[in-house]
Scaffold this active site. Structure first.
Site, mmCIF file in Angstrom:
data_model
loop_
_atom_site.group_PDB
_atom_site.id
_atom_site.type_symbol
_atom_site.label_atom_id
_atom_site.label_comp_id
_atom_site.label_asym_id
_atom_site.label_seq_id
_atom_site.Cartn_x
_atom_site.Cartn_y
_atom_site.Cartn_z
ATOM 1 N N ARG A 1 -10.684 -11.130 1.175
ATOM 2 C CA ARG A 1 -11.577 -12.127 0.574
ATOM 3 C C ARG A 1 -10.982 -13.534 0.650
ATOM 4 O O ARG A 1 -11.728 -14.517 0.646
ATOM 5 C CB ARG A 1 -11.891 -11.744 -0.868
ATOM 6 C CG ARG A 1 -10.724 -11.737 -1.812
ATOM 7 C CD ARG A 1 -10.997 -10.942 -3.080
ATOM 8 N NE ARG A 1 -11.042 -9.508 -2.799
ATOM 9 C CZ ARG A 1 -11.317 -8.591 -3.735
ATOM 10 N NH1 ARG A 1 -11.569 -8.956 -4.980
ATOM 11 N NH2 ARG A 1 -11.326 -7.315 -3.419
ATOM 12 N N LYS B 1 0.834 -1.192 0.000
ATOM 13 C CA LYS B 1 0.000 0.000 0.000
ATOM 14 C C LYS B 1 0.880 1.257 0.000
ATOM 15 O O LYS B 1 2.041 1.222 0.426
ATOM 16 C CB LYS B 1 -0.872 0.031 1.260
ATOM 17 C CG LYS B 1 -1.975 -0.999 1.309
ATOM 18 C CD LYS B 1 -2.745 -0.866 2.609
ATOM 19 C CE LYS B 1 -3.887 -1.864 2.682
ATOM 20 N NZ LYS B 1 -4.946 -1.543 1.703
#
Length: 511
Positions: A366, A292
């Site tokens: 996920r 990130k």
């Protein structure tokens, strides 16, 4: 797996759960105890002249401070009424009381530990409960500090219509007594659900050098230990490997702190419905190899807000003794960068055998949810499944920071979730599960693609649907409302605890 040679901050340095104010309903007012009056639009009160002099609008959350001989008093606006306005008013009121307590302590005085509040005559049960929610959460504060907490009131007494200021209660009819009892029950329940939100905030706000997956698991055990009917089992990395939790192990593989699966079970004797709750528990998210940007990465301590909401909700469900069976699963892992981190292009095998092709290691949530969903669906065959996660930036773009995204394979379940949120003050907006994007989820190298092209929130939900075994299922994407940067209504900056109250109310809808 290698362990870090550096000691972490001692767990005792983080106090969870934080202390919250008590709120009770009473028909007896106390002389000498500071009093606040809640005033509504169009209602005549003995304070009308004062309100006019102050140009008060009585808008929700408007607080006027009135110093008096027995200590400060407050006039609190609630507008036209309704639960939303009462939540806002309760939050603004408790902040004003805290400010007054701090000022009095700074001046060398002794702030009152109890404050009483008179709501407008005829305030409904729901309005009493909403005001309570605002009081408990509006003054929430989480800090890791060596200094003493500032002085704060410990108890708020909500006076009923029958209460008088001479220390007695008017003799009321039997139906008035029943109304007071209903208000007391609603306030007690509101305290429990608000404290669930506060606990979820605590867990989300805890710093990640303390909040390893193991800390989250042991904290879950500790805070639920005294709750009747609720048990917590923690699965370690060896169990995860033996049971093919390839997604959890891949995401946690780059960290010196190994992953965990937290399984909380509440099973009342006569329950006819079984609800499976699954919450994303990424205790810190660096993005992994798909790292990130540095700006904002410190906020990734809250990337387990879905898991926090699930754990806090099941604790409250058990405390309220709701007649519904609940299993809560929180796959917990740190997504870090190291020589053992998983890579784009890897294939992982989930519980049950389905495989995922990794395209972006920053879409890790996920992967852990897929394992837990597949495990929970296969082992328990529940009547309904709900997962909660700070999953996609797409939902922040689509819905902003105060509304959660709701995806569902079942219309009835979607309606239950939305209505539960409306009753508790949490907003949801149903998003489409567009079948035209289903082929995008199909993998080339593996069964499914972890980060397919297309609308990010929708394709993420379609990916998760592959692991729900066709059960009625709802996916709650709280990437937007899970964190706040400003104060509004009962929300303060930091983790918000969003979704915890919705889950408790959802469970109650099955009783």
């Amino acid at each position: 797996m290698a362990r870090s040679p550096f000691p972490s901050v001692p767990t005792r340095s983080v106090d969870v759960p934080t202390r919250s104010v008590d709120v009770v309903v009473t028909d007896t007012a106390r002389r000498g105890t500071p009093l606040a009056e809640v005033v509504a639009e169009g209602e005549r009160t003995p304070h009308d002249a004062v309100l006019d002099d102050l140009s008060a609008t009585r808008a929700p959350g408007e607080v006027q401070v009135l110093p008096g001989s027995e200590g400060p008093g407050w006039l609190v606006g609630v507008g036209a009424g309704g639960p939303r306005s009462y939540r806002t008013a309760g939050a603004a009121f408790v902040r004003a009381v805290q400010a007054a307590a701090g000022a009095e302590a700074d001046a060398g005085g002794r702030p009152a530990v109890t404050v009483q509040v008179r709501l407008p005559a005829g305030a409904t049960v729901d309005e009493y409960a909403a005001f309570t929610t605002g009081v408990v959460l509006g003054g929430y504060r989480f800090r890791v500090t060596g200094t003493e907490d500032p002085p704060r009131p410990r108890r708020i007494r909500l006076l009923t219509d029958r209460a008088r200021t001479d220390g007695r209660a008017d003799a009321g009819r039997a139906d008035a007594g029943r109304a007071d009892a209903d208000r007391a029950d609603a306030v007690a329940r509101a305290v429990t659900t608000a404290r669930a939100t506060a606990l979820a905030r605590d867990l989300a706000n805890a710093p990640s050098n303390v909040k390893t997956p193991d800390w989250l698991a042991t904290t879950a055990e500790r805070v639920t230990a005294g709750t009747a009917g609720l048990s917590v089992t923690v699965r370690d990395e060896r169990w995860l490997a033996d049971n093919d939790f390839g997604g959890v192990l891949a995401v946690g593989g780059g960290s010196a702190s190994p992953p965990r699966l937290i399984e909380a079970t509440y099973r009342p004797r006569d329950a006819r419905t079984h609800l499976l709750l699954v919450g994303k528990g990424i205790t810190f998210d660096s993005g992994g190899i798909s790292v990130k940007p540095a700006a904002g990465m410190h906020l990734m301590r809250t990337d387990m807000s879905g898991g926090a909401a699930v754990l806090a909700a099941v604790r409250a469900i058990a405390a309220l003794r709701l007649d519904v069976r609940v299993t809560a699963l929180v796959p917990a892992a740190e997504n870090m960068i190291s020589g053992s981190a998983f890579r784009p292009g890897d294939v992982v095998r989930h519980h049950g055998g389905r495989t995922s092709e990794i395209e972006n290691t920053d879409a890790e949530g996920r992967l852990v949810l897929a394992d837990a969903l597949a495990y929970g669906a296969a082992r328990y065959r529940p009547d309904a499944v709900v997962d909660v996660a700070t999953l996609t930036g797409a939902m922040k773009v689509a819905l902003g920071l105060r509304t959660g995204g709701l995806f569902a394979s079942d219309d009835g379940l979607a309606t239950r979730v939305a209505e539960a949120g409306a009753r508790t003050g949490e907003a949801w907006w149903r998003m489409p599960l567009s079948d035209e994007h289903t082929p995008d989820v199909t993998g080339d190298l593996a069964d499914v693609r972890q980060a397919p092209p297309g609308p990010g929130g929708i394709t993420a939900a379609l990916f998760l649907r592959e692991f729900t075994a066709g059960l009625p299922w709802a996916h709650l994407d709280i990437a937007g409302p899970a964190r706040a940067e400003t104060t509004y209504a009962e929300v303060v900056p930091g983790g918000t605890g969003f979704a915890a109250r919705t889950l408790v109310e959802l469970a109650a809808s099955y009783t």
